[in-house]
Design a protein around this motif. Structure first.
Motif, PDB file in Angstrom:
ATOM      1  N   PRO A 181     -41.769 -20.208  30.428  1.00 16.95           N
ATOM      2  CA  PRO A 181     -41.255 -21.579  30.570  1.00 16.95           C
ATOM      3  C   PRO A 181     -42.045 -22.402  31.583  1.00 16.95           C
ATOM      4  O   PRO A 181     -42.473 -21.865  32.600  1.00 16.95           O
ATOM      5  N   THR A 206     -38.570 -25.090  26.423  1.00 17.92           N
ATOM      6  CA  THR A 206     -38.979 -24.823  27.816  1.00 17.92           C
ATOM      7  C   THR A 206     -40.493 -24.678  27.963  1.00 17.92           C
ATOM      8  O   THR A 206     -40.999 -24.605  29.080  1.00 17.92           O
ATOM      9  N   GLY A 255     -33.008 -17.792  30.367  1.00 19.54           N
ATOM     10  CA  GLY A 255     -33.823 -16.729  29.765  1.00 19.54           C
ATOM     11  C   GLY A 255     -33.009 -15.533  29.286  1.00 19.54           C
ATOM     12  O   GLY A 255     -33.503 -14.697  28.524  1.00 19.54           O
ATOM     13  N   VAL A 308     -40.546 -16.253  26.329  1.00 22.73           N
ATOM     14  CA  VAL A 308     -41.532 -17.334  26.430  1.00 22.73           C
ATOM     15  C   VAL A 308     -41.950 -17.470  27.898  1.00 22.73           C
ATOM     16  O   VAL A 308     -41.324 -16.884  28.782  1.00 22.73           O
ATOM     17  N   PHE A 355     -30.670 -26.417  22.188  1.00 19.62           N
ATOM     18  CA  PHE A 355     -29.821 -25.329  21.688  1.00 19.62           C
ATOM     19  C   PHE A 355     -28.640 -25.879  20.877  1.00 19.62           C
ATOM     20  O   PHE A 355     -28.451 -25.509  19.716  1.00 19.62           O
ATOM     21  N   ILE A 396     -35.655 -15.432  22.798  1.00 22.71           N
ATOM     22  CA  ILE A 396     -37.004 -14.887  22.633  1.00 22.71           C
ATOM     23  C   ILE A 396     -37.740 -15.012  23.963  1.00 22.71           C
ATOM     24  O   ILE A 396     -37.346 -15.796  24.826  1.00 22.71           O
ATOM     25  N   THR A 413     -27.618 -16.401  25.187  1.00 26.17           N
ATOM     26  CA  THR A 413     -26.366 -17.150  25.067  1.00 26.17           C
ATOM     27  C   THR A 413     -25.195 -16.195  24.852  1.00 26.17           C
ATOM     28  O   THR A 413     -25.256 -15.314  23.987  1.00 26.17           O
ATOM     29  N   LYS A 449     -19.964 -26.004  24.410  1.00 25.49           N
ATOM     30  CA  LYS A 449     -21.177 -25.406  24.990  1.00 25.49           C
ATOM     31  C   LYS A 449     -21.167 -25.660  26.485  1.00 25.49           C
ATOM     32  O   LYS A 449     -21.004 -26.795  26.943  1.00 25.49           O
ATOM     33  N   LEU A 453     -27.404 -19.139  28.971  1.00 28.80           N
ATOM     34  CA  LEU A 453     -27.726 -18.355  30.177  1.00 28.80           C
ATOM     35  C   LEU A 453     -29.221 -18.376  30.477  1.00 28.80           C
ATOM     36  O   LEU A 453     -29.772 -17.381  30.980  1.00 28.80           O
ATOM     37  N   GLY A 490     -30.866 -26.873  26.866  1.00 30.24           N
ATOM     38  CA  GLY A 490     -29.472 -26.814  26.426  1.00 30.24           C
ATOM     39  C   GLY A 490     -29.199 -27.798  25.290  1.00 30.24           C
ATOM     40  O   GLY A 490     -28.446 -27.499  24.361  1.00 30.24           O
ATOM     41  N   ASP A 491     -29.816 -28.959  25.360  1.00 27.47           N
ATOM     42  CA  ASP A 491     -29.625 -29.964  24.293  1.00 27.47           C
ATOM     43  C   ASP A 491     -30.301 -29.496  23.000  1.00 27.47           C
ATOM     44  O   ASP A 491     -29.776 -29.698  21.899  1.00 27.47           O
ATOM     45  N   ALA A 540     -35.619 -21.993  23.681  1.00 28.00           N
ATOM     46  CA  ALA A 540     -36.772 -21.347  24.330  1.00 28.00           C
ATOM     47  C   ALA A 540     -38.041 -22.172  24.114  1.00 28.00           C
ATOM     48  O   ALA A 540     -38.807 -22.406  25.061  1.00 28.00           O
ATOM     49  N   THR A 580     -37.642 -26.510  31.994  1.00 29.40           N
ATOM     50  CA  THR A 580     -36.446 -26.151  31.199  1.00 29.40           C
ATOM     51  C   THR A 580     -35.600 -27.364  30.810  1.00 29.40           C
ATOM     52  O   THR A 580     -34.577 -27.221  30.134  1.00 29.40           O
TER      53      THR A 580
HETATM   54  P1  ATP Z   1     -29.903 -28.137  30.352  1.00 31.56           P
HETATM   55  O1  ATP Z   1     -30.932 -28.034  31.459  1.00 31.56           O
HETATM   56  O2  ATP Z   1     -30.459 -28.833  29.156  1.00 31.56           O
HETATM   57  O3  ATP Z   1     -28.551 -28.630  30.795  1.00 31.56           O
HETATM   58  P2  ATP Z   1     -28.642 -25.526  29.954  1.00 31.56           P
HETATM   59  O4  ATP Z   1     -28.501 -24.999  31.343  1.00 31.56           O
HETATM   60  O5  ATP Z   1     -27.449 -25.913  29.207  1.00 31.56           O
HETATM   61  O6  ATP Z   1     -29.746 -26.649  29.867  1.00 31.56           O
HETATM   62  P3  ATP Z   1     -30.269 -23.223  29.352  1.00 31.56           P
HETATM   63  O7  ATP Z   1     -29.389 -22.068  29.541  1.00 31.56           O
HETATM   64  O8  ATP Z   1     -31.315 -23.505  30.373  1.00 31.56           O
HETATM   65  O9  ATP Z   1     -29.377 -24.483  29.028  1.00 31.56           O
HETATM   66  O10 ATP Z   1     -31.060 -23.072  27.978  1.00 31.56           O
HETATM   67  C1  ATP Z   1     -30.465 -23.175  26.702  1.00 31.56           C
HETATM   68  C2  ATP Z   1     -30.958 -22.045  25.816  1.00 31.56           C
HETATM   69  O11 ATP Z   1     -32.401 -22.101  25.723  1.00 31.56           O
HETATM   70  C3  ATP Z   1     -30.636 -20.672  26.365  1.00 31.56           C
HETATM   71  O12 ATP Z   1     -29.369 -20.236  25.912  1.00 31.56           O
HETATM   72  C4  ATP Z   1     -31.778 -19.833  25.796  1.00 31.56           C
HETATM   73  O13 ATP Z   1     -31.475 -19.431  24.491  1.00 31.56           O
HETATM   74  C5  ATP Z   1     -32.953 -20.807  25.774  1.00 31.56           C
HETATM   75  N1  ATP Z   1     -33.745 -20.650  27.012  1.00 31.56           N
HETATM   76  C6  ATP Z   1     -33.648 -21.364  28.156  1.00 31.56           C
HETATM   77  N2  ATP Z   1     -34.507 -20.912  29.105  1.00 31.56           N
HETATM   78  C7  ATP Z   1     -35.176 -19.880  28.536  1.00 31.56           C
HETATM   79  C8  ATP Z   1     -36.205 -18.983  28.988  1.00 31.56           C
HETATM   80  N3  ATP Z   1     -36.686 -19.050  30.220  1.00 31.56           N
HETATM   81  N4  ATP Z   1     -36.639 -18.047  28.120  1.00 31.56           N
HETATM   82  C9  ATP Z   1     -36.147 -17.956  26.871  1.00 31.56           C
HETATM   83  N5  ATP Z   1     -35.183 -18.764  26.404  1.00 31.56           N
HETATM   84  C10 ATP Z   1     -34.693 -19.708  27.196  1.00 31.56           C
END
Ligand code: ATP
Length: 315
Positions: A248, A297, A227, A246, A258, A244, A230, A191, A225, A255-256, A294, A251
Motif C-alpha cells: 500500500p 491502496t 490489510g 499488496v 470496498f 489480497i 474484513t 460497514k 480491518l 473503505g469506500d 486492496a 489507504t
Molecule cells: P477509509 O480510510 O476509506 O475510511 P476503512 O478504514 O473503512 O477505510 P480499510 O480497512 O482501510 O477501510 O480498507 C478497506 C478494505 O480494503 C479492507 O477490508 C481490505 O479488504 C482492503 N485493504 C485495505 N488496506 C489493505 C492492505 N494494506 N492490504 C490489503 N488489503 C487492504
C-alpha cells in the motif's frame, strides 16, 4: 441492475503539499475531490454499475470541478444540487508531531433539499447513507431522515457507513453514536472500521461488538480491518475474509472502494434483499470487494485509485 443512490457530502479537500507544518504555517495546498458517499458512487460507476449521487455543491467553480470529477467517473449526477452557498471545504495538514491539523468550512453540503418526487424511484433499489457530515444538521440531516423513511416504505435495500470523523465530533461522540443507532436499526447492511464499531457499541471485542449491532437491528455487518481483510457477521455466522497481499502507498478511499464494490455486486442479483439469506454468496462478494479495497491502496488519492471492472473481476 439496480441503481445505488449514494447520499451525502461532496467537498474539496485542500491537502498541504509539504507535510510537517500545522495549518498556520502550511503555504501550498493541492485541491482534491472528497466525500465518502461521492467516492462510493464513483467506485460503483467505475465498476460499471449505476452509481447515483445525491448531495449539494456550491454554484461556484469548486462545485463545477467536483461535479465534473463525478461525471468523468460515469456517476449519474442528475440529482445533485447546486446551492448559492459556497462549496464545502476541508483543509488538512500533518503537523510536526504527526497530529492532523484540520479546518472544516461547511457550506453547500448542508443545503441539500429533500426531494419527495424521488420516493417512487427508490422502490426496490439500494440507498447508501455515508454519515460523515450527514448528522451535522442542516438540510442534509433532514434529507437523511426523510430518505430513510422513504427507503423503508419503498422496500429499498439500506446500506449505512458511519464514516466517523474525529475532527468533526470531538467531545460530542455520544451524540454521533445516538444518531448512528437510528440508522443502524433500519439498515440491512452496515460497514464499519474497527474503531467505529468499538465506538458505537462500547465493546472492544469485535465478536461482542458485532452481536451488539445485530441486537440494535442490522442483520449484516462488514468490519473492514485494513490489510487483515474484513470481518463479516450475520445473525448466524462470522468469518474473517482475508484480503489480497499488496504494497500500500495510500489507504485513502479503500473503505469506500470496498463498500462500493460490495453494493455493485448486490445490485446485480435481482432482489438485493436475497443477499441476507445467502451467506456463501455474501462471502464470495466480500472476497471480491476486498480486492477492490486492496487495489485502491496501491495508488495516491481516493477517486483516481478506485479500480475499473476488469482489474477486480478478471484477475
Ligand atoms: P477509509 O480510510 O476509506 O475510511 P476503512 O478504514 O473503512 O477505510 P480499510 O480497512 O482501510 O477501510 O480498507 C478497506 C478494505 O480494503 C479492507 O477490508 C481490505 O479488504 C482492503 N485493504 C485495505 N488496506 C489493505 C492492505 N494494506 N492490504 C490489503 N488489503 C487492504
Amino acid at each position: 441492475m439496480k441503481t445505488i443512490y449514494c447520499i451525502g457530502e461532496l467537498l474539496i479537500d485542500f491537502v498541504a503539499i509539504k507535510q510537517g507544518n500545522d495549518l498556520s504555517k502550511a503555504k501550498e495546498f493541492t485541491k482534491k475531490a472528497g466525500g465518502a458517499p461521492a467516492n462510493v458512487a464513483c467506485a460503483i460507476s467505475k465498476l460499471g454499475g449505476k452509481g447515483q449521487f445525491i448531495g449539494a455543491v456550491g454554484n461556484d467553480p469548486f462545485g463545477t470541478y467536483l461535479l465534473n470529477v463525478l461525471k468523468e467517473n460515469r456517476v449519474d449526477i442528475s440529482l445533485a444540487q447546486r446551492s448559492k452557498t459556497f462549496t464545502t471545504m476541508a483543509f488538512v495538514s500533518l503537523a510536526e508531531d504527526g497530529e492532523r491539523d484540520f479546518v472544516f468550512s461547511r457550506g453547500a453540503d448542508k443545503k441539500l433539499k429533500y426531494d419527495s418526487s424521488l420516493k417512487k424511484q427508490l422502490k426496490g433499489n439500494i440507498v447508501h447513507f455515508g454519515a460523515a457530515t450527514g448528522f451535522l444538521g442542516g438540510g442534509l440531516e433532514e434529507a437523511y431522515d426523510r430518505y430513510l423513511f422513504d427507503t423503508l416504505t419503498q422496500n429499498a435495500f439500506i446500506s449505512f457507513d458511519p464514516n466517523f470523523r474525529e475532527d468533526l465530533w470531538k467531545g460530542e461522540e455520544d451524540t454521533f453514536v445516538k444518531k448512528c443507532i437510528r440508522f443502524i436499526e433500519k439498515s440491512h447492511l452496515c460497514k464499519f472500521s474497527e474503531e467505529e464499531i468499538q465506538l458505537i457499541t462500547g465493546e472492544t471485542d469485535l465478536d461482542r461488538a458485532c452481536n451488539a449491532v445485530h441486537e440494535i437491528g442490522c442483520p449484516t455487518i462488514c468490519v473492514t480491518l485494513g490489510g487483515k481483510g474484513t470481518l463479516v457477521s450475520t445473525l448466524k455466522q462470522k468469518t474473517t475474509v482475508q484480503s489480497i497481499s499488496v504494497t500500500p502507498i495510500d489507504t485513502t478511499g479503500a473503505g469506500d472502494a470496498f463498500i462500493g464494490c460490495l453494493l455493485y455486486q448486490i445490485a446485480n442479483i435481482g432482489d438485493p434483499h436475497l443477499i441476507l439469506s445467502d451467506y456463501d454468496q455474501l462471502i464470495e462478494m466480500v472476497t471480491i470487494a476486498n480486492r477492490a479495497g486492496a487495489i485502491t491502496t496501491t495508488g495516491y488519492g481516493a477517486i483516481p485509485s478506485l479500480p475499473e471492472h476488469d482489474a477486480v473481476f478478471n484477475n
